[in-house]
Write a protein that holds these residues in place. Structure first.
Motif, short mmCIF file in Angstrom:
data_model
loop_
_atom_site.label_atom_id
_atom_site.label_comp_id
_atom_site.label_asym_id
_atom_site.label_seq_id
_atom_site.Cartn_x
_atom_site.Cartn_y
_atom_site.Cartn_z
N ASP A 182 -11.39 0.08 -0.95
CA ASP A 182 -11.78 1.88 -1.86
C ASP A 182 -10.45 1.89 -1.23
OD1 ASP A 182 -13.31 0.79 -3.89
OD2 ASP A 182 -15.22 2.81 -3.32
N ARG A 183 -10.05 2.29 -0.26
CA ARG A 183 -9.60 2.98 0.49
C ARG A 183 -8.10 2.58 0.91
NH1 ARG A 183 -10.92 4.96 6.62
NH2 ARG A 183 -12.93 6.65 5.14
N TYR A 184 -8.33 1.20 1.03
CA TYR A 184 -7.34 0.20 1.47
C TYR A 184 -6.59 -1.25 0.32
CZ TYR A 184 -8.24 1.82 5.81
OH TYR A 184 -7.16 2.93 7.08
N LYS A 185 -7.38 -0.52 -1.11
CA LYS A 185 -6.95 -1.39 -1.79
C LYS A 185 -5.79 -1.51 -2.34
CE LYS A 185 -8.20 -3.24 -6.48
NZ LYS A 185 -8.86 -3.00 -7.26
N GLU A 186 -5.20 -0.73 -2.64
CA GLU A 186 -4.01 -0.33 -3.12
C GLU A 186 -2.65 -0.53 -1.83
OE1 GLU A 186 -0.56 3.63 -4.80
OE2 GLU A 186 -3.33 3.88 -5.07
N PHE A 187 -2.70 -0.46 -0.49
CA PHE A 187 -1.89 -0.61 0.18
C PHE A 187 -2.15 -2.36 -0.24
CE2 PHE A 187 -1.33 -2.36 4.74
CZ PHE A 187 -0.74 -2.58 4.30
N VAL A 188 -3.00 -2.91 -0.35
CA VAL A 188 -2.82 -4.64 0.56
C VAL A 188 -1.95 -4.96 -0.69
CG1 VAL A 188 -4.45 -6.52 0.44
CG2 VAL A 188 -5.27 -5.44 1.60
N THR A 189 -2.73 -4.86 -2.33
CA THR A 189 -2.12 -5.06 -3.41
C THR A 189 -0.63 -5.03 -3.45
OG1 THR A 189 -3.84 -4.92 -4.57
CG2 THR A 189 -2.22 -4.55 -5.88
N LYS A 190 -0.33 -3.12 -3.06
CA LYS A 190 1.51 -3.49 -3.21
C LYS A 190 1.74 -4.47 -1.92
CE LYS A 190 1.33 1.04 -4.65
NZ LYS A 190 1.31 2.93 -4.42
N SER A 191 1.37 -4.72 -0.97
CA SER A 191 1.39 -5.05 0.67
C SER A 191 2.25 -6.76 -0.67
CB SER A 191 1.22 -5.66 1.82
OG SER A 191 0.42 -3.86 1.86
N LEU A 192 1.15 -7.44 -1.08
CA LEU A 192 1.64 -9.02 -1.69
C LEU A 192 2.47 -8.65 -2.48
CD1 LEU A 192 -2.65 -9.84 -1.40
CD2 LEU A 192 -0.60 -10.86 -0.25
N LEU A 193 2.06 -7.68 -3.27
CA LEU A 193 2.53 -8.31 -4.83
C LEU A 193 4.83 -7.91 -3.93
CD1 LEU A 193 1.53 -5.29 -7.22
CD2 LEU A 193 2.28 -8.09 -7.78
N LYS A 194 5.10 -7.36 -2.37
CA LYS A 194 6.16 -7.72 -2.17
C LYS A 194 6.56 -8.85 -1.89
CE LYS A 194 6.56 -2.64 -1.12
NZ LYS A 194 6.94 -1.71 0.37
N ILE A 195 5.21 -9.14 -1.03
CA ILE A 195 5.18 -10.61 -0.49
C ILE A 195 6.25 -11.43 -1.24
CG2 ILE A 195 3.98 -12.00 0.40
CD1 ILE A 195 2.92 -10.16 3.08
N THR A 196 4.89 -11.68 -2.28
CA THR A 196 4.67 -13.23 -3.41
C THR A 196 5.98 -12.51 -4.40
OG1 THR A 196 3.11 -11.51 -4.70
CG2 THR A 196 1.92 -13.19 -3.20
N ALA A 197 6.93 -11.14 -4.33
CA ALA A 197 7.67 -11.58 -5.76
C ALA A 197 7.43 -11.16 -6.44
CB ALA A 197 8.72 -12.21 -5.57
N ALA A 198 5.97 -9.76 -6.52
CA ALA A 198 5.57 -9.43 -7.34
C ALA A 198 5.17 -11.05 -8.86
CB ALA A 198 6.74 -8.84 -8.92
N ASN A 199 4.16 -11.71 -8.15
CA ASN A 199 3.51 -12.29 -8.52
C ASN A 199 1.62 -12.27 -8.66
OD1 ASN A 199 1.81 -14.67 -9.39
ND2 ASN A 199 3.88 -15.94 -8.48
N MET A 200 1.87 -11.65 -10.11
CA MET A 200 0.21 -11.84 -9.99
C MET A 200 -0.77 -11.95 -9.60
SD MET A 200 -0.68 -7.78 -9.99
CE MET A 200 -1.77 -6.91 -9.96
#
Length: 166
Positions: free
Chosen positions: A13-31
């Motif tokens: 719960d604490r880091y879910k948003e951080f992981v998701t935002k980091s991955l969206l940057k890394i994957t060029a927003a490939n959901m």
């Protein structure tokens, strides 16, 4: 085991948003890719949770980001290897297709030529191609061995001439 899941849920719960935002940057927003990699990050976190949770908040974020980045790089490497394998496989299919086409064309040309020959000439050509002595294939033919070899040579010359002109 229940306590471990509760502990995981707190960090999730604490880091879910951080992981998701980091991955969206890394994957060029490939959901879709972000969702897949996120699952891998959280599985890795669950497996290493006791060690990772010894870090400070910044250390945990750094660890999660590093795992996310490495999972993405692994995905890219596997994709490239898969594409390379697909390209090599396609090239081999093309080479095999070309060989089959050449074989079929050669066979059709040969069959067309052979159809124009007499039965004796066909036998002589096949003997020469297969390396069989003509006398073995045509023991009852009423001529000398020299004459048989001459007939064989003439039949082969007809084949060469036909192939040149086709």
């Amino acid at each position: 085991m229940e306590g471990r899941k509760d502990k995981f849920d707190i960090y999730y719960d604490r880091y879910k948003e951080f992981v998701t935002k980091s991955l969206l940057k890394i994957t060029a927003a490939n959901m879709a890719l972000t969702d897949d990699l996120s699952q891998e990050v959280w599985i890795a976190f669950y497996l290493e949770m006791d060690e990772v949770t010894k870090y400070t908040d910044e250390g945990i974020r750094g660890w999660l980001y590093a795992v996310a980045k490495h999972r993405f790089l692994d995905f890219i490497k596997q994709s490239n290897e898969s594409q390379r394998a697909d390209a090599e496989e396609w090239a081999e299919v093309c080479r095999a297709t070309k060989r089959i086409e050449e074989s079929v064309i050669t066979k059709l040309m040969f069959e067309e030529y052979v159809a124009c020959l007499s039965e004796v000439e066909r036998t002589l050509v096949l003997c020469r191609i297969c390396g069989i002595p003509p006398r073995e294939a045509l023991p009852d033919l009423d001529c000398t061995d020299n004459a048989l070899n001459v007939r064989c040579t003439r039949a082969m010359q007809k084949l060469r001439d036909y192939m040149k002109n086709s």
